[in-house]
Design a protein around this motif. Structure first.
Motif, PDB file in Angstrom:
ATOM      1  N   SER A 200     -52.727 -17.848  14.825  1.00 12.48           N
ATOM      2  CA  SER A 200     -52.841 -16.710  15.738  1.00 12.48           C
ATOM      3  C   SER A 200     -51.916 -16.813  16.936  1.00 12.48           C
ATOM      4  N   MET A 201     -51.879 -17.978  17.563  1.00 10.20           N
ATOM      5  CA  MET A 201     -51.132 -18.127  18.814  1.00 10.20           C
ATOM      6  C   MET A 201     -49.629 -18.102  18.568  1.00 10.20           C
ATOM      7  N   GLU A 204     -48.705 -14.469  18.051  1.00 11.20           N
ATOM      8  CA  GLU A 204     -48.604 -13.742  19.323  1.00 11.20           C
ATOM      9  C   GLU A 204     -47.257 -14.012  19.981  1.00 11.20           C
ATOM     10  N   ARG A 208     -44.244 -11.267  20.776  1.00 13.99           N
ATOM     11  CA  ARG A 208     -43.703 -11.124  22.132  1.00 13.99           C
ATOM     12  C   ARG A 208     -42.198 -11.375  22.140  1.00 13.99           C
ATOM     13  N   LEU A 283     -59.045 -14.047  18.523  1.00 15.16           N
ATOM     14  CA  LEU A 283     -57.596 -14.202  18.589  1.00 15.16           C
ATOM     15  C   LEU A 283     -56.886 -13.310  17.574  1.00 15.16           C
ATOM     16  N   ARG A 286     -56.904  -9.521  18.447  1.00 16.87           N
ATOM     17  CA  ARG A 286     -55.904  -9.158  19.458  1.00 16.87           C
ATOM     18  C   ARG A 286     -54.502  -9.114  18.863  1.00 16.87           C
ATOM     19  N   VAL A 287     -54.170 -10.085  18.007  1.00 16.14           N
ATOM     20  CA  VAL A 287     -52.810 -10.113  17.478  1.00 16.14           C
ATOM     21  C   VAL A 287     -52.592  -8.990  16.458  1.00 16.14           C
ATOM     22  N   HIS A 290     -51.916  -5.981  18.506  1.00 14.25           N
ATOM     23  CA  HIS A 290     -50.552  -6.057  19.044  1.00 14.25           C
ATOM     24  C   HIS A 290     -49.506  -5.804  17.965  1.00 14.25           C
ATOM     25  N   TRP A 291     -49.787  -6.222  16.740  1.00 20.23           N
ATOM     26  CA  TRP A 291     -48.869  -5.930  15.631  1.00 20.23           C
ATOM     27  C   TRP A 291     -48.746  -4.422  15.449  1.00 20.23           C
ATOM     28  N   ALA A 422     -59.779  -9.334  23.726  1.00 20.82           N
ATOM     29  CA  ALA A 422     -59.439  -8.643  22.479  1.00 20.82           C
ATOM     30  C   ALA A 422     -60.127  -7.290  22.378  1.00 20.82           C
ATOM     31  N   TRP A 585     -49.513 -20.625  22.231  1.00 20.07           N
ATOM     32  CA  TRP A 585     -49.964 -19.874  23.412  1.00 20.07           C
ATOM     33  C   TRP A 585     -49.057 -20.172  24.610  1.00 20.07           C
ATOM     34  N   ALA A 588     -46.015 -18.094  24.118  1.00 21.83           N
ATOM     35  CA  ALA A 588     -46.300 -16.689  24.446  1.00 21.83           C
ATOM     36  C   ALA A 588     -46.319 -16.487  25.957  1.00 21.83           C
TER      37      ALA A 588
END
Length: 683
Positions: A200-201, A204, A208, A283, A286-287, A290-291, A422, A585, A588
């Motif tokens: 996940s991290m 992200e 970004r 996590l 949220r990603v 964002h995708w 999230a 993270w 990110a």
């Protein structure tokens, strides 16, 4: 004696009726070991851990084994999710002594807590022999055992923290993308081989990076991309997209109800380890959102909303927080709740729909007894959406009649912080006010129950706070969640609570050289004060704190907080080129720092359509780490208000948006189109 009956940990409560005379971690256990002059046997696990349940059934519920344990040791049961500090120091010892780690973790220690023999899961007969052997060594070779314990502690304490460096540069982050590409699986997504964990991290960070360097529209590029910013940005977006799609279509994702399992035991994301953790799903929610924001992916939107709905349906507690985990097992069998046979599908759906579902969901008899976990490698053909919805609904209804996996319903501050961030963002992006309200209610619970003066308590259960102090990740993740919630709602109380948490981080957790310890300076002393800057299943406490400090600095102009964030991110420079997967993270946050982050102040009456439109336009920007301040006219002028709003007013009596970097703002704009153009100019 049943000492675990009043515990707030469901994991400890699972062991309350064992014939083992368990102690909770604490002075009572140490004093009893000293009085009896016997070693401690420290058993560390968590409620959703499959092998923890196996060892409990084989050994801790067995009267003969329990009798040996009670006679020869003082036995201590630890929930690693309640006491991550205790888990961390003994896991470091276990890995140093055995070369591997895992749970259940079994540690034999001196009455002072120094480990001298460690392991993980032991079958009953081997465990019984081990108990006798360790006790004999303690009795007959005491001096050697004590020396072994002292040497282990000395060696662990001599380990230096990860070296630090300057704030990562754009070139550092490009090297991190190339490092991730080296282990990327272009066919099946993800990094490395089996088992595969949701990264996940790292995902992200890749999103970004792509947004910052112009690759947000490059979904179809290859991960091999050449040199140059555009090619690397395209590679970053491609790696993220391929992985997100593969996970969403595989067995690791619950194709009926949403939500992700802990990891895949294979490289294809087919066979999950079935426990479902709050932190993973927060996590990933949220990603995926964002995708969608970066690429418009319809799959990203669907999975984000399904996962959010699953969180509300399955993980929410009556008090408004979010539970920690669902077990892997039901009726003593791992995955039984989620697996299907062909015959079951035909029985539930009828012959025609059953055969269609067997093919669609890849029910091929992957597991023993001919069962399979459902996959969705391709969407149904156009025109079959209604049939798909009907089939899913029927299967979900049939599954609801099965025995459900157990739920660990303790509320962990850090993981609720991840969920707050999230849900608040997802609710805002997809115009789902119920998700924002769920985030708000979780924040209220943590604020009212977990906050003790300027300090945090890590857990609660059934509306009762636990006794364990919060660790660095609790402060960092909760501050991140509350600042995100403020940016979505404009409710200033969340900004101020985050402010107080971050002040405590700076005052109590600093290591004096730019990094952070995982425990406060007045926390219970262990044989080692834990600190680990690398990400694991969740963001490291150091990187979580750095990201929140950076956002707070952007909202306030605080040089102190900005400098602390940059210093904490120096470790990223060391990790980026060779170990980027363990710094996702931090990478990110570093990308946000290099991008500004951009600050947007929205000034206008609450509920005004123009204010709402400007706010939504800012929320839809994929600029890395963008921070939002939202307030009525004049709300930044008094003490206690958000400084970014200070001196920003209406323009011609109309709501306005100010796009700033380092508190230097461009001319305000009053339309969503103009704001969109301003933000596009910052990419």
């Amino acid at each position: 004696m049943n000492r675990l009956k009043d515990a707030t940990s469901p994991y400890l409560l699972q062991h309350a009726d064992n014939p083992v005379d368990w102690f909770e971690w604490g002075e009572e256990a140490f004093a009893e070991a000293t009085r009896r002059n016997v070693p401690l046997l420290i058993s560390v696990g968590y409620s959703a851990c499959h092998w923890c349940h196996v060892m409990a059934h084989e050994s801790f519920e067995d009267r003969a084994t329990a009798a040996l344990m009670n006679e020869l040791f003082v036995n201590v049961k630890v929930d690693r999710e309640e006491r991550p500090d205790v888990d961390a120091v003994y896991m470091a010892a276990t890995q140093a002594m055995t070369g591997h780690g895992g749970w259940p973790m079994t540690v034999f220690a001196t009455p002072g807590g120094h480990p001298f023999y460690t392991g993980t899961y032991f079958p009953r007969q081997q465990f019984q022999r081990l108990l006798t052997g360790v006790s004999n060594a303690w009795t007959g070779e005491r001096e050697a055992v004590l020396e072994q314990g002292s040497k282990i502690v000395e060696a662990l304490n001599e380990r230096s923290a990860l070296p630090s460096g300057p704030l990562p540069t754009p070139d550092t982050l490009t090297r991190a993308v190339h490092n991730l590409a080296e282990s990327f699986d272009p066919i099946r997504g993800g990094f490395g081989g089996a088992p595969k964990f949701p990264p996940s991290m790292a995902l992200e960070f890749l999103l970004r990076y792509g947004a910052a360097t112009g690759g947000a529209a490059a979904e179809g590029a290859t991960a091999a991309g050449g040199d140059g910013g555009r090619a690397t940005a395209e590679a970053a977006i491609s790696m993220a997209g391929r992985t997100l799609e593969a996970m969403a279509r595989g067995g690791i994702y619950d194709q009926l109800a949403g939500g992700f399992a802990r990891y895949s035991v294979d490289a294809e994301w087919v066979v999950p380890h079935f426990e479902k953790m709050l932190y993973d799903n927060a996590l990933l929610l949220r990603v995926y959102a964002h995708w969608w924001r970066s690429t418009g992916s319809a799959l990203g939107r669907r999975v984000a909303l399904e996962t959010a709905d699953w969180l509300l349906a399955e993980m929410r507690t009556p008090e408004g927080g979010f539970a920690s985990a669902l077990d892997a097992d039901s009726e003593g069998v791992e995955g039984k709740f989620y697996a299907w046979t062909r015959e079951e599908l035909r029985e539930v759906l009828g012959e025609e729909d059953g055969l269609w579902a067997i093919e669609l969901f890849e029910v091929t008899g992957t597991f023993e007894h001919g069962t399979s976990v459902l996959q969705l490698l391709a969407d149904p053909d156009p025109g079959e959406e209604e049939r798909f919805a009907r089939v899913r609904s029927a299967l979900l209804a049939a599954r609801s009649r099965r025995v459900r996996p157990g739920r660990d319903d303790k509320v962990v501050a850090a993981w609720n912080g991840l969920a707050i961030a999230a849900l608040a963002e997802t609710g805002a992006l997809f115009e789902r006010p119920d998700l924002v309200e769920a985030a708000r209610e979780a924040a209220m619970l943590v604020d009212e129950l977990h906050v003790d003066g300027d300090r945090l308590l890590r857990t609660s259960r059934d509306g009762r706070a636990g006794a364990n102090a919060g660790v660095l990740e609790d402060y960092g993740d909760l501050a991140e969640g509350l600042l995100t919630l403020y940016g979505v709602t404009g409710e200033v109380r969340w900004f101020h609570r985050a402010e107080a948490l971050l002040d405590t981080v700076l005052e109590r957790f600093s290591d004096g050289s730019g990094g952070f310890y995982d425990t406060a300076d007045d926390a219970e002393p262990l044989f080692q004060r834990p600190r680990d800057a690398t990400d694991n299943a969740t963001p490291s406490g150091q990187f979580a704190a750095a990201g929140a400090l950076l956002s707070y600095a952007a909202l306030t102009g605080s040089a102190r907080h900005r400098e602390a964030a940059e210093a904490a991110l120096g470790t990223v420079t060391v990790l980026a080129g060779k170990h980027a997967r363990f710094a996702g993270w931090g990478l990110a946050a570093a990308q946000a720092a290099l991008s500004g982050p951009i600050e947007v102040a929205i000034v206008g009456p609450a509920g005004d359509p123009v204010t709402t439109a400007l706010h939504r336009t800012a929320l839809l920007s994929p600029l890395p780490g963008l921070v939002l301040a939202l307030g009525d006219p004049g709300s930044g002028s008094g003490s206690g208000e958000v400084p970014l709003l200070g001196g920003r007013g209406l323009v011609g009596g109309e709501p306005a948006a100010y796009v700033c970097r380092g508190f230097t703002c461009r001319m305000p704009v009053t339309t969503p189109e103009a704001l969109r153009a301003e933000l596009a100019g910052e990419a």
